[in-house]
Design a protein around this motif. Structure first.
Motif, PDB file in Angstrom:
ATOM      1  N   MET A  56      41.831  52.661  38.101  1.00  0.00           N
ATOM      2  CA  MET A  56      41.617  51.276  38.507  1.00  0.00           C
ATOM      3  C   MET A  56      40.137  50.902  38.431  1.00  0.00           C
ATOM      4  O   MET A  56      39.797  49.785  38.040  1.00  0.00           O
ATOM      5  CB  MET A  56      42.171  51.041  39.912  1.00  0.00           C
ATOM      6  CG  MET A  56      43.691  51.049  39.955  1.00  0.00           C
ATOM      7  SD  MET A  56      44.369  50.754  41.594  1.00  0.00           S
ATOM      8  CE  MET A  56      44.049  48.997  41.766  1.00  0.00           C
ATOM      9  N   VAL A  57      39.253  51.841  38.776  1.00  0.00           N
ATOM     10  CA  VAL A  57      37.812  51.585  38.676  1.00  0.00           C
ATOM     11  C   VAL A  57      37.433  51.377  37.212  1.00  0.00           C
ATOM     12  O   VAL A  57      36.691  50.457  36.863  1.00  0.00           O
ATOM     13  CB  VAL A  57      36.995  52.729  39.313  1.00  0.00           C
ATOM     14  CG1 VAL A  57      35.521  52.615  38.960  1.00  0.00           C
ATOM     15  CG2 VAL A  57      37.175  52.735  40.824  1.00  0.00           C
ATOM     16  N   LYS A  58      37.973  52.228  36.341  1.00  0.00           N
ATOM     17  CA  LYS A  58      37.682  52.112  34.913  1.00  0.00           C
ATOM     18  C   LYS A  58      38.172  50.766  34.368  1.00  0.00           C
ATOM     19  O   LYS A  58      37.468  50.104  33.597  1.00  0.00           O
ATOM     20  CB  LYS A  58      38.327  53.249  34.141  1.00  0.00           C
ATOM     21  CG  LYS A  58      38.000  53.244  32.658  1.00  0.00           C
ATOM     22  CD  LYS A  58      38.699  54.389  31.956  1.00  0.00           C
ATOM     23  CE  LYS A  58      38.369  54.499  30.499  1.00  0.00           C
ATOM     24  NZ  LYS A  58      38.427  53.286  29.738  1.00  0.00           N
ATOM     25  N   ASP A  62      35.809  47.815  32.630  1.00  0.00           N
ATOM     26  CA  ASP A  62      36.107  47.211  31.330  1.00  0.00           C
ATOM     27  C   ASP A  62      36.217  45.690  31.461  1.00  0.00           C
ATOM     28  O   ASP A  62      35.710  44.946  30.619  1.00  0.00           O
ATOM     29  CB  ASP A  62      37.412  47.768  30.753  1.00  0.00           C
ATOM     30  CG  ASP A  62      37.309  49.232  30.357  1.00  0.00           C
ATOM     31  OD1 ASP A  62      36.173  49.742  30.214  1.00  0.00           O
ATOM     32  OD2 ASP A  62      38.372  49.875  30.202  1.00  0.00           O
ATOM     33  N   SER A  63      36.863  45.234  32.529  1.00  0.00           N
ATOM     34  CA  SER A  63      37.004  43.803  32.754  1.00  0.00           C
ATOM     35  C   SER A  63      35.649  43.131  32.961  1.00  0.00           C
ATOM     36  O   SER A  63      35.416  42.030  32.453  1.00  0.00           O
ATOM     37  CB  SER A  63      37.889  43.532  33.976  1.00  0.00           C
ATOM     38  OG  SER A  63      39.193  43.993  33.753  1.00  0.00           O
ATOM     39  N   TYR A  67      34.274  40.028  30.887  1.00  0.00           N
ATOM     40  CA  TYR A  67      33.946  38.765  31.554  1.00  0.00           C
ATOM     41  C   TYR A  67      32.502  38.352  31.286  1.00  0.00           C
ATOM     42  O   TYR A  67      32.208  37.175  31.110  1.00  0.00           O
ATOM     43  CB  TYR A  67      34.175  38.862  33.061  1.00  0.00           C
ATOM     44  CG  TYR A  67      35.638  38.859  33.468  1.00  0.00           C
ATOM     45  CD1 TYR A  67      36.574  38.071  32.809  1.00  0.00           C
ATOM     46  CD2 TYR A  67      36.076  39.645  34.524  1.00  0.00           C
ATOM     47  CE1 TYR A  67      37.904  38.065  33.189  1.00  0.00           C
ATOM     48  CE2 TYR A  67      37.403  39.644  34.911  1.00  0.00           C
ATOM     49  CZ  TYR A  67      38.312  38.864  34.243  1.00  0.00           C
ATOM     50  OH  TYR A  67      39.627  38.851  34.614  1.00  0.00           O
ATOM     51  N   GLU A  68      31.600  39.330  31.275  1.00  0.00           N
ATOM     52  CA  GLU A  68      30.195  39.013  31.026  1.00  0.00           C
ATOM     53  C   GLU A  68      29.980  38.508  29.605  1.00  0.00           C
ATOM     54  O   GLU A  68      29.190  37.597  29.379  1.00  0.00           O
ATOM     55  CB  GLU A  68      29.312  40.217  31.335  1.00  0.00           C
ATOM     56  CG  GLU A  68      29.190  40.465  32.836  1.00  0.00           C
ATOM     57  CD  GLU A  68      28.439  41.726  33.187  1.00  0.00           C
ATOM     58  OE1 GLU A  68      28.214  42.575  32.289  1.00  0.00           O
ATOM     59  OE2 GLU A  68      28.087  41.876  34.368  1.00  0.00           O
ATOM     60  N   VAL A  69      30.698  39.092  28.641  1.00  0.00           N
ATOM     61  CA  VAL A  69      30.605  38.621  27.260  1.00  0.00           C
ATOM     62  C   VAL A  69      31.125  37.187  27.158  1.00  0.00           C
ATOM     63  O   VAL A  69      30.572  36.366  26.425  1.00  0.00           O
ATOM     64  CB  VAL A  69      31.399  39.563  26.314  1.00  0.00           C
ATOM     65  CG1 VAL A  69      31.587  38.940  24.948  1.00  0.00           C
ATOM     66  CG2 VAL A  69      30.699  40.905  26.203  1.00  0.00           C
ATOM     67  N   ALA A  70      32.169  36.889  27.926  1.00  0.00           N
ATOM     68  CA  ALA A  70      32.766  35.550  27.896  1.00  0.00           C
ATOM     69  C   ALA A  70      31.995  34.553  28.758  1.00  0.00           C
ATOM     70  O   ALA A  70      32.352  33.382  28.808  1.00  0.00           O
ATOM     71  CB  ALA A  70      34.211  35.625  28.370  1.00  0.00           C
ATOM     72  N   GLY A  71      30.953  35.028  29.457  1.00  0.00           N
ATOM     73  CA  GLY A  71      30.160  34.130  30.277  1.00  0.00           C
ATOM     74  C   GLY A  71      30.814  33.758  31.597  1.00  0.00           C
ATOM     75  O   GLY A  71      30.519  32.713  32.171  1.00  0.00           O
ATOM     76  N   VAL A  78      33.829  39.303  41.168  1.00  0.00           N
ATOM     77  CA  VAL A  78      35.044  39.677  41.895  1.00  0.00           C
ATOM     78  C   VAL A  78      35.441  41.107  41.543  1.00  0.00           C
ATOM     79  O   VAL A  78      35.768  41.920  42.423  1.00  0.00           O
ATOM     80  CB  VAL A  78      36.202  38.702  41.586  1.00  0.00           C
ATOM     81  CG1 VAL A  78      37.523  39.203  42.139  1.00  0.00           C
ATOM     82  CG2 VAL A  78      35.882  37.316  42.126  1.00  0.00           C
ATOM     83  N   GLU A  79      35.389  41.433  40.258  1.00  0.00           N
ATOM     84  CA  GLU A  79      35.729  42.791  39.811  1.00  0.00           C
ATOM     85  C   GLU A  79      34.750  43.809  40.389  1.00  0.00           C
ATOM     86  O   GLU A  79      35.146  44.904  40.797  1.00  0.00           O
ATOM     87  CB  GLU A  79      35.736  42.869  38.282  1.00  0.00           C
ATOM     88  CG  GLU A  79      36.773  42.004  37.609  1.00  0.00           C
ATOM     89  CD  GLU A  79      38.198  42.483  37.805  1.00  0.00           C
ATOM     90  OE1 GLU A  79      38.431  43.706  37.837  1.00  0.00           O
ATOM     91  OE2 GLU A  79      39.088  41.631  37.929  1.00  0.00           O
ATOM     92  N   ALA A  80      33.470  43.475  40.427  1.00  0.00           N
ATOM     93  CA  ALA A  80      32.459  44.382  40.970  1.00  0.00           C
ATOM     94  C   ALA A  80      32.704  44.636  42.458  1.00  0.00           C
ATOM     95  O   ALA A  80      32.538  45.770  42.941  1.00  0.00           O
ATOM     96  CB  ALA A  80      31.060  43.810  40.753  1.00  0.00           C
ATOM     97  N   ALA A  81      33.119  43.618  43.187  1.00  0.00           N
ATOM     98  CA  ALA A  81      33.433  43.781  44.608  1.00  0.00           C
ATOM     99  C   ALA A  81      34.634  44.711  44.784  1.00  0.00           C
ATOM    100  O   ALA A  81      34.658  45.549  45.693  1.00  0.00           O
ATOM    101  CB  ALA A  81      33.703  42.423  45.246  1.00  0.00           C
TER     102      ALA A  81
END
Length: 147
Positions: A56-58, A62-63, A67-71, A78-81
């Protein structure tokens, strides 16, 4: 106390604290564990649960990159949290020196000398690093050592 019991306790504490983000992440983890148990018709032990948490962390890492590429920094946050909550249930992460020592030990133990022996080395290493280090990063280190 088993990891599953710790998760249940943390879920109750998150409910009492009205921490919706933490509660949602723990519920996602519990749902994934339950799904695995139903699919395989066994009760997962702590090692299996660690594998679920690691996966799940992996997925979230990846997400974040996507998300960062998509801006979409809001979704990446949210994913980092969620990663921070999930990492609480993983064992203490290995340091670079500990990883190097484990790689050297695995190479010596498996008698690996060339790149073709990488599978043998990883078979020895994986149980020792599961949940404590990124297997992909360790694999890259082994590859450089055997090259």
């Amino acid at each position: 106390m088993s990891l599953k019991d710790q998760l249940k306790d943390q879920q109750k504490l998150a409910m009492l604290a009205k921490n919706k983000a933490r509660l949602g992440t723990i519920r996602l983890l519990m749902a994934e564990i339950k799904q695995r148990e139903i699919d395989s018709r066994i009760e997962l032990n702590d090692e299996d649960i660690l594998a679920v948490v690691t996966k799940m962390v992996k997925q979230r890492r990846d997400s974040i990159s996507q998300y960062e590429v998509a801006g979409r920094q809001d979704l990446a946050d949210v994913e980092a949290a969620e990663i921070q909550v999930l990492q609480e249930f993983l064992p203490q992460q290995l340091t670079a020196a500990e990883i190097d020592a484990l790689i050297e030990q695995a190479i010596a133990q498996s008698g690996a000398a060339v790149m073709a022996d990488m599978g043998k080395v990883m078979a020895v290493l994986k149980p020792n690093i599961q949940g404590r280090a990124d297997v992909g990063a360790v694999s890259a280190l082994v590859k450089t050592r055997l090259a």
